[in-house]
Motif scaffolding. Structure first.
Motif, short mmCIF file in Angstrom:
data_model
loop_
_atom_site.label_atom_id
_atom_site.label_comp_id
_atom_site.label_asym_id
_atom_site.label_seq_id
_atom_site.Cartn_x
_atom_site.Cartn_y
_atom_site.Cartn_z
N UNK A 23 0.83 -1.11 -0.04
CA UNK A 23 -0.09 0.21 -0.06
C UNK A 23 1.07 1.13 -0.09
N UNK A 24 1.75 1.28 0.74
CA UNK A 24 2.76 2.37 0.84
C UNK A 24 3.30 2.76 -0.45
N UNK A 25 3.96 1.56 -0.97
CA UNK A 25 4.77 1.80 -2.22
C UNK A 25 3.64 2.42 -3.47
N UNK A 26 2.56 1.96 -3.15
CA UNK A 26 1.57 2.17 -4.57
C UNK A 26 1.27 3.88 -4.15
N UNK A 27 0.94 4.27 -2.77
CA UNK A 27 0.40 5.80 -2.64
C UNK A 27 1.55 6.69 -3.08
N UNK A 28 2.75 6.13 -2.77
CA UNK A 28 3.84 6.83 -2.96
C UNK A 28 4.49 7.31 -4.33
N UNK A 29 3.82 6.33 -5.25
CA UNK A 29 4.28 6.46 -6.43
C UNK A 29 3.67 7.23 -7.61
N UNK A 30 2.71 8.03 -7.01
CA UNK A 30 2.07 8.95 -7.81
C UNK A 30 1.10 10.06 -7.22
N UNK A 31 0.26 10.74 -7.69
CA UNK A 31 -0.49 11.72 -7.12
C UNK A 31 -1.94 11.03 -6.59
N UNK A 32 -2.09 10.38 -5.41
CA UNK A 32 -3.23 10.09 -4.97
C UNK A 32 -3.74 10.73 -4.01
N UNK A 33 -5.03 11.20 -4.16
CA UNK A 33 -5.70 12.03 -3.15
C UNK A 33 -6.35 11.14 -1.94
N UNK A 34 -6.83 9.98 -2.33
CA UNK A 34 -7.75 9.35 -1.40
C UNK A 34 -7.61 7.89 -1.68
N UNK A 35 -8.06 7.11 -0.55
CA UNK A 35 -7.93 6.01 -0.70
C UNK A 35 -9.30 5.29 -0.03
N UNK A 36 -9.86 4.45 -0.66
CA UNK A 36 -11.07 3.55 0.04
C UNK A 36 -10.85 2.39 0.44
N UNK A 37 -10.84 2.16 1.61
CA UNK A 37 -10.35 0.85 2.20
C UNK A 37 -11.77 -0.07 2.11
N UNK A 38 -11.88 -0.96 1.54
CA UNK A 38 -13.03 -1.82 1.48
C UNK A 38 -12.81 -3.12 2.53
N UNK A 39 -13.85 -3.56 3.06
CA UNK A 39 -13.78 -4.64 3.96
C UNK A 39 -12.95 -4.51 5.15
N UNK A 40 -12.92 -3.14 5.66
CA UNK A 40 -12.08 -2.69 6.70
C UNK A 40 -12.67 -2.97 8.20
N UNK A 41 -11.72 -3.33 9.08
CA UNK A 41 -12.28 -3.85 10.55
C UNK A 41 -11.51 -2.92 11.57
N UNK A 42 -11.76 -3.32 12.67
CA UNK A 42 -11.14 -2.60 13.68
C UNK A 42 -9.55 -2.81 13.64
N UNK A 185 1.87 0.89 -11.90
CA UNK A 185 0.43 1.37 -12.45
C UNK A 185 0.12 2.74 -11.93
N UNK A 186 0.34 2.97 -10.64
CA UNK A 186 -0.07 4.31 -10.10
C UNK A 186 0.86 5.50 -10.82
N UNK A 187 2.07 5.10 -11.02
CA UNK A 187 2.92 6.12 -11.82
C UNK A 187 2.42 6.44 -13.21
N UNK A 188 2.06 5.22 -13.84
CA UNK A 188 1.31 5.24 -15.25
C UNK A 188 0.13 6.09 -15.21
N UNK A 189 -0.68 5.89 -14.45
CA UNK A 189 -2.11 6.48 -14.14
C UNK A 189 -1.97 7.98 -13.91
N UNK A 190 -1.02 8.12 -12.94
CA UNK A 190 -0.45 9.66 -12.59
C UNK A 190 0.06 10.41 -13.83
#
Length: 199
Positions: A23-42, A185-190
């Protein structure tokens, strides 16, 4: 996320069983504004913190109480979700997003009820498809509230959906299942988003 953006940005959708390092590597690879975390728990707090530490807002699906427990930034509601009640619970600081499928009417109602953004996904004949570019363009011209292009969005769709009018383009499996890895993928999308020209 309550005003339209000058330059479109990425919005990632991930399942809560993702590895924190991935997750960290993906988020740091481009201009990501928001993350929707599906199936989250405590138990998802480390993922929430990891994303927030990279400057990314974190939303959970449909559950305002869980968002508060995790100290997430807000909630993404599915079609028919109660925007007004969620806004009341989270207050002005929490982000409330509303997925409205292919419905312009539902999107307008969500905006009136206090959503910070509306998300479009699917078409008349394909409910799971990527957002309809025609609706994105209409919304961009007619409304001030930001819109997110969701649905089955492929990496190649990012630029065209942003050109059509999406303020944010949501990617899920197109990132996490990419043959060269999520960060690539994040870098390409950015790069696609950076090339979009807005009038």
């Amino acid at each position: 996320m309550s005003e339209q953006v000058d330059s479109p940005r990425l919005y990632l959708v991930a399942w809560a069983d993702i590895a924190e390092r991935t997750l960290r590597e993906a988020l740091q690879a481009g201009d990501v504004a928001c993350l929707l975390l599906r199936g989250a728990t405590g138990a998802s707090a480390p993922l929430v913190r990891a994303a927030q530490e990279t400057g990314v807002a974190v939303l959970v699906q449909d559950d305002a109480a869980l968002a508060e427990t995790l100290q997430a930034d807000g909630v993404h509601l599915g079609p028919g979700g109660n925007v007004k009640a969620t806004r009341k619970r989270l207050g002005d600081e929490g982000i409330v997003g509303a997925c409205c499928g292919n419905s312009r009417h539902a999107a307008m109602l969500a905006g009136e009820a206090g959503a910070d953004y509306v998300a479009f996904a699917g078409r008349e004949d394909e409910p799971g498809a990527a957002a309809n570019p025609e609706i994105l363009g209409w919304w961009q011209v007619m409304m001030e509230l930001p819109c997110v292009a969701m649905g089955d969005v492929a990496l190649a769709d990012v630029g065209p959906l942003a050109e059509a009018g999406a303020d944010f383009v949501a990617l899920g499996s197109a990132v996490w299942d990419h043959s060269e890895g999520p960060a690539v993928a994040v870098a390409k999308a950015t790069r696609q988003l950076q090339a979009v020209q807005r009038d």
